[in-house]
Structure formats: structure tokens, C-alpha cells
Design a protein around this motif. Structure first.
Motif, PDB file in Angstrom:
ATOM      1  N   GLN A 162     -15.094  47.592 189.456  1.00 44.74           N
ATOM      2  CA  GLN A 162     -15.052  46.899 190.743  1.00 44.74           C
ATOM      3  C   GLN A 162     -16.045  47.566 191.691  1.00 44.74           C
ATOM      4  O   GLN A 162     -15.748  48.579 192.309  1.00 44.74           O
ATOM      5  N   LYS A 163     -17.233  46.976 191.771  1.00 48.39           N
ATOM      6  CA  LYS A 163     -18.301  47.572 192.542  1.00 48.39           C
ATOM      7  C   LYS A 163     -19.341  46.508 192.880  1.00 48.39           C
ATOM      8  O   LYS A 163     -19.637  45.637 192.060  1.00 48.39           O
ATOM      9  N   ASP A 164     -19.901  46.568 194.063  1.00 47.10           N
ATOM     10  CA  ASP A 164     -21.015  45.697 194.410  1.00 47.10           C
ATOM     11  C   ASP A 164     -22.201  46.037 193.515  1.00 47.10           C
ATOM     12  O   ASP A 164     -22.439  47.199 193.185  1.00 47.10           O
ATOM     13  N   LEU A 165     -22.957  45.023 193.126  1.00 47.56           N
ATOM     14  CA  LEU A 165     -24.112  45.224 192.256  1.00 47.56           C
ATOM     15  C   LEU A 165     -25.033  46.316 192.796  1.00 47.56           C
ATOM     16  O   LEU A 165     -25.505  47.169 192.043  1.00 47.56           O
TER      17      LEU A 165
ATOM     18  N   HIS B 203     -33.121  46.575 191.155  1.00 49.47           N
ATOM     19  CA  HIS B 203     -32.106  47.634 191.134  1.00 49.47           C
ATOM     20  C   HIS B 203     -31.569  47.837 189.719  1.00 49.47           C
ATOM     21  O   HIS B 203     -31.470  48.976 189.240  1.00 49.47           O
ATOM     22  N   LEU B 204     -31.246  46.754 189.040  1.00 47.47           N
ATOM     23  CA  LEU B 204     -30.713  46.877 187.684  1.00 47.47           C
ATOM     24  C   LEU B 204     -31.763  47.438 186.720  1.00 47.47           C
ATOM     25  O   LEU B 204     -31.442  48.257 185.859  1.00 47.47           O
ATOM     26  N   CYS B 205     -33.005  47.002 186.879  1.00 48.84           N
ATOM     27  CA  CYS B 205     -34.076  47.539 186.034  1.00 48.84           C
ATOM     28  C   CYS B 205     -34.211  49.047 186.216  1.00 48.84           C
ATOM     29  O   CYS B 205     -34.379  49.795 185.242  1.00 48.84           O
ATOM     30  N   ASP B 206     -34.138  49.496 187.449  1.00 39.44           N
ATOM     31  CA  ASP B 206     -34.243  50.929 187.718  1.00 39.44           C
ATOM     32  C   ASP B 206     -33.104  51.704 187.056  1.00 39.44           C
ATOM     33  O   ASP B 206     -33.296  52.840 186.589  1.00 39.44           O
ATOM     34  N   LEU B 207     -31.922  51.098 186.991  1.00 43.96           N
ATOM     35  CA  LEU B 207     -30.763  51.796 186.415  1.00 43.96           C
ATOM     36  C   LEU B 207     -30.880  51.965 184.908  1.00 43.96           C
ATOM     37  O   LEU B 207     -30.334  52.927 184.349  1.00 43.96           O
TER      38      LEU B 207
ATOM     39  N   ARG C 225     -41.960  44.984 184.096  1.00 37.52           N
ATOM     40  CA  ARG C 225     -41.143  46.136 183.714  1.00 37.52           C
ATOM     41  C   ARG C 225     -41.223  46.419 182.213  1.00 37.52           C
ATOM     42  O   ARG C 225     -40.377  46.042 181.423  1.00 37.52           O
ATOM     43  N   THR C 226     -42.287  47.107 181.836  1.00 39.31           N
ATOM     44  CA  THR C 226     -42.461  47.493 180.434  1.00 39.31           C
ATOM     45  C   THR C 226     -41.569  48.670 180.047  1.00 39.31           C
ATOM     46  O   THR C 226     -41.513  49.052 178.884  1.00 39.31           O
ATOM     47  N   ASP C 227     -40.864  49.217 181.032  1.00 34.26           N
ATOM     48  CA  ASP C 227     -39.961  50.348 180.792  1.00 34.26           C
ATOM     49  C   ASP C 227     -38.528  49.888 180.547  1.00 34.26           C
ATOM     50  O   ASP C 227     -37.625  50.707 180.370  1.00 34.26           O
ATOM     51  N   VAL C 228     -38.313  48.576 180.523  1.00 31.06           N
ATOM     52  CA  VAL C 228     -36.962  48.022 180.380  1.00 31.06           C
ATOM     53  C   VAL C 228     -36.944  47.050 179.205  1.00 31.06           C
ATOM     54  O   VAL C 228     -37.862  46.247 179.023  1.00 31.06           O
TER      55      VAL C 228
END
Length: 209
Positions: free
Chosen positions: A44-47, A82-86, A140-143
């Protein structure tokens, strides 16, 4: 296989959770408020409050985020960044529930669905912003990402047929000359891609047979 479904309370998110659980997969719903999906495991958390630690145990993260109001449309890009960075540099795959407006309607890939004169004006802002998010994702070649566009007619209440066809960057029509898919069949395709991982760093599309 451990799969996280972000924005699991949304209509497509709930379908994806349901499909995954019916196949016996380990599914965790990621929700901002009370969990309304059928998943028994939930974060249960905001994206935007998610951390790399929250996602480190998952093999696949499915992003079912959607925004519709003028002030929230830019979140398509910022949430994806944000998701890509994670998951940057990790084996975790990021699968994105995409849009159909950015699919191409010619072999030269110079015209998109949203450019057609009969494309409804009411959907253009969403299509444009989802298209911008895809353009960013391609950098995003890192993802290990996969972007899955639905058919042009994406039916929330359509029946589950269990039959669909994969396409690529161009709008795909079925044997009836239609570009249509239900949320339920799209969820089946999404889970198939989550399990098989055949389209790393690709945008693909799906249509009902």
C-alpha cells in the motif's frame, strides 16, 4: 516467478492480477489506497513513493498506471521515469500497459493512429502523453522494458475469448478487419509476456483474433 502489479485497483490492473492468480503465479498488488483487487498480497504505497527496495524481490513489475485529467496527463512520463530508475540495471523486467494512439498506420512509420482525421479529439491528449512516455521509454537501455499497446478498440467489459494475436509497431487488424481486444484478453497477453519475456526493449501490440 514474483510479479508486482502497480495500480492494481484500476480496471486493467485488476484484470491482470486476476489472470496471474488464476495461473498460480505469485502476484502482489501495489495500490495507493485500500486493496480492491483479488490479490491477498499487497503493497500500500503511492507509485511515486515506491523505492528500489520495494521492488527488488520481483522478477516482473507490471505498470498499469493511467491518468486522464489535464493536470495529471504528464504523470504518464514522470511515473514511468520513476519506475525505470527503480529497476535500472537490474534483471527485473518492466512491462507497461500502453496505448494504441502511438501505433503506426503506414509501413513508413510516419503516421500514427492519433494522426488520423477520425481519431476522437477527446482522446488526443491521453494519446499524445502516452506517446511521449513511450518515446522516453525507448531511451532507457538500462531497463528490461516491454511496452504493450492494445488494439484500437479497447473494451473494458468485453468477454474473455482466450484468443489473441501479437503485432508490432503497426496497428493490427484481425480476420474480421477489426482492431479490438477486451481488457480480459489483454490481461492474458500481458501475463503471457510476463512469463515468457520474448520482447525485451520492444513495443508490441495485441489484438483479439
Amino acid at each position: 516467478m514474483k510479479i508486482a502489479v502497480i495500480c492494481a485497483n484500476g480496471k486493467e490492473g485488476r484484470q491482470i492480477v486476476k489472470e496471474g492468480l488464476e495461473r498460480g503465479l505469485n502476484i502482489t498488488a501495489v495500490v495507493r489506497g485500500e486493496n480492491r483487487s483479488v490479490a491477498t498480497q499487497a503493497i500500500q504505497k503511492d507509485l511515486f513513493d515506491l523505492t528500489a527496495s520495494d521492488l527488488k524481490e520481483f522478477d516482473v513489475v507490471i505498470d498499469a498506471f493511467g491518468a486522464w485529467t489535464p493536470e495529471t496527463l504528464p504523470l504518464h512520463s514522470t511515473s514511468l521515469k520513476h519506475l525505470c530508475d527503480l529497476v535500472s540495471g537490474k534483471n527485473t523486467r518492466l512491462l507497461v500497459v500502453g496505448g494504441a494512439g502511438s501505433l503506426y498506420i503506414n509501413s513508413e512509420h510516419t503516421a500514427q493512429v492519433m494522426d488520423a482525421p477520425d481519431f476522437p479529439d477527446v482522446f488526443k491528449p491521453v494519446a499524445i502523453n502516452m506517446g511521449k512516455a513511450l518515446t522516453y521509454l525507448r531511451t532507457r537501455t538500462d531497463v528490461r522494458w516491454t511496452y504493450i499497446s492494445p488494439a484500437g478498440n479497447f473494451q473494458a467489459d468485453g468477454v474473455k475469448t482466450g484468443k489473441y494475436m501479437w503485432g508490432g509497431e503497426e496497428l493490427l487488424l484481425n480476420s474480421n478487419g477489426e482492431s479490438v481486444i477486451s481488457y480480459a484478453d489483454y490481461a492474458s497477453a500481458m501475463i503471457d509476456e510476463a512469463v515468457n519475456g520474448n520482447h525485451i526493449r520492444q513495443r508490441i501490440s495485441v489484438v483479439s483474433e
